[in-house]
Design an enzyme around this catalytic site. Structure first.
Site, PDB file in Angstrom:
ATOM      1  N   LYS A   1       0.842  -1.210   0.000  1.00 27.76           N
ATOM      2  CA  LYS A   1       0.000   0.000   0.000  1.00 27.76           C
ATOM      3  C   LYS A   1       0.877   1.261   0.000  1.00 27.76           C
ATOM      4  CE  LYS A   1      -4.576   1.424   1.701  1.00 27.76           C
ATOM      5  NZ  LYS A   1      -5.148   1.594   0.371  1.00 27.76           N
TER       6      LYS A   1
HETATM    7  N1  PMP Z   1      -6.886  -2.748  -3.433  1.00 26.48           N
HETATM    8  C1  PMP Z   1      -6.416  -1.492  -3.404  1.00 26.48           C
HETATM    9  C2  PMP Z   1      -5.427  -1.080  -4.437  1.00 26.48           C
HETATM   10  C3  PMP Z   1      -6.845  -0.590  -2.429  1.00 26.48           C
HETATM   11  O1  PMP Z   1      -6.386   0.665  -2.410  1.00 26.48           O
HETATM   12  C4  PMP Z   1      -7.820  -1.000  -1.486  1.00 26.48           C
HETATM   13  C5  PMP Z   1      -8.328  -0.030  -0.461  1.00 26.48           C
HETATM   14  N2  PMP Z   1      -7.548  -0.019   0.692  1.00 26.48           N
HETATM   15  C6  PMP Z   1      -8.269  -2.325  -1.537  1.00 26.48           C
HETATM   16  C7  PMP Z   1      -7.793  -3.174  -2.526  1.00 26.48           C
HETATM   17  C8  PMP Z   1      -9.226  -2.866  -0.528  1.00 26.48           C
HETATM   18  O2  PMP Z   1      -8.548  -3.122   0.687  1.00 26.48           O
HETATM   19  P1  PMP Z   1      -9.291  -2.962   2.076  1.00 26.48           P
HETATM   20  O3  PMP Z   1     -10.449  -3.882   2.049  1.00 26.48           O
HETATM   21  O4  PMP Z   1      -8.278  -3.338   3.089  1.00 26.48           O
HETATM   22  O5  PMP Z   1      -9.708  -1.542   2.173  1.00 26.48           O
END
Ligand code: PMP
Length: 307
Positions: free
Chosen positions: A159
């Protein structure tokens, strides 16, 4: 309602109004995108008069893992992370759904892109947020001409702030082409994820999502959806998905902290199923929205009450 910019943020080791939490333009993270972040939600339940943070400890764990991948020094224990987050929301008297953005950034004012020998800092703030994608209707999406970054370039798993240029290119292309969202293929040509969401398909009653090797962020909502499905007795599978398998799926939906559960009506102008929300998506969506606001006792251990 008080303007949220007057509510507290945590910045440089203390709480101060969000509008005063500002960075020097020379900051390393701004010049080189040397930062990583989280995205969390808290849901307000008006009948219980409480605000619930969703899977806070999982978010902390993911942040720690991002830091490990990216060679940051950030070692904040969970208890401190939780206390800062809860205090910020309590002191800000948050009584509505909100989105929280914890991030860890290289705070030096020094030159040269690198990860070692540069100081890092932690900050967190909250903003009001209901829907990020419109969850009351189906999404019209396109498979992007942009390919998901590979794990050997900018790992989606981390991330990392810099990786979001990849997301931004795909999202803008999709919106400017008249769609609501984009779906990335990975470097092998298999389905990866949306610009800020994981993706699920349903075929023959089975719930399928790309595995952790498809250049995805290991989504916390994704993990929750898989658990919810298993608890409902729905068979789940994590495996490679081909582009055209999307077109013939019975149901397709996105999951994410921002997106929550957002169902997909069409992909590349091909209607998914009968163009309506499907039964598996509907069941998962209902349970998801009821559990995040503290209405399901079986999932209370996923929630941290603020009050
Ligand atoms: N993929 C990406 C690229 C994201 O930015 C997110 C948002 N955080 C997600 C998937 C979904 O992850 P999460 O369920 O932890 O928010």
């Amino acid at each position: 309602m008080e303007n949220f910019e007057n509510k507290p943020a945590y910045f440089e080791g203390k709480f101060l109004p969000l509008k005063d939490a500002n960075l020097n333009i020379r900051t390393h993270a701004l010049q080189y995108a040397t930062a990583f972040f989280g995205g969390m939600r808290a849901y307000y339940n008006n009948s219980k008069k409480n605000l619930y943070l969703f899977r806070l400890e999982d978010h902390h764990t993911r942040l720690r893992q991002s830091g490990k991948i990216l060679r940051f020094h950030w070692a904040m224990p969970f208890a401190e992370f939780r206390d800062i987050t809860v205090k910020m929301l309590r002191d800000g008297e948050w009584r509505e759904n909100c989105y929280l953005r914890p991030f860890i950034y290289k705070s030096d004012l020094s030159m040269s892109p690198r990860l070692h020998n540069v100081e890092d800092k932690f900050a967190i703030y909250a903003i009001p947020l209901n829907d990020y994608l419109d969850t009351t209707r189906g999404m019209k999406v396109q498979v992007s001409s942009w390919v998901r970054l590979s794990d050997t370039q900018i790992p989606a798993r981390a991330k990392a702030t810099g990786g979001y240029i990849n997301s931004a290119l795909a999202k803008s292309e999709a919106l400017e082409n008249g769609f609501d969202e984009a779906i990335f293929l990975d470097q092998r040509g298999f389905v990866s994820e949306g610009s800020a969401e994981n993706i699920f398909i349903v075929r023959g009653g089975k719930l399928i999502t790309p595995g952790n090797s498809s250049a995805i962020l290991e989504g916390i909502t994704r993990r929750s959806v898989l658990q919810l499905a298993r608890d409902l007795g729905i068979e789940t599978e994590e495996r490679d998905i081909s582009r055209t398998e999307l077109y013939v799926a019975d149901e397709v939906f996105f999951s994410g902290t921002g997106a929550q559960i957002a169902w997909i009506e069409s992909i590349d102008r091909r209607t998914i199923g009968d163009g309506k929300i499907g039964p598996v998506t509907e069941k998962i969506r209902q349970r998801f929205f009821s559990l995040v606001s503290g209405e399901m006792s079986e999932y209370l251990n996923w929630l941290t009450p603020v009050y």
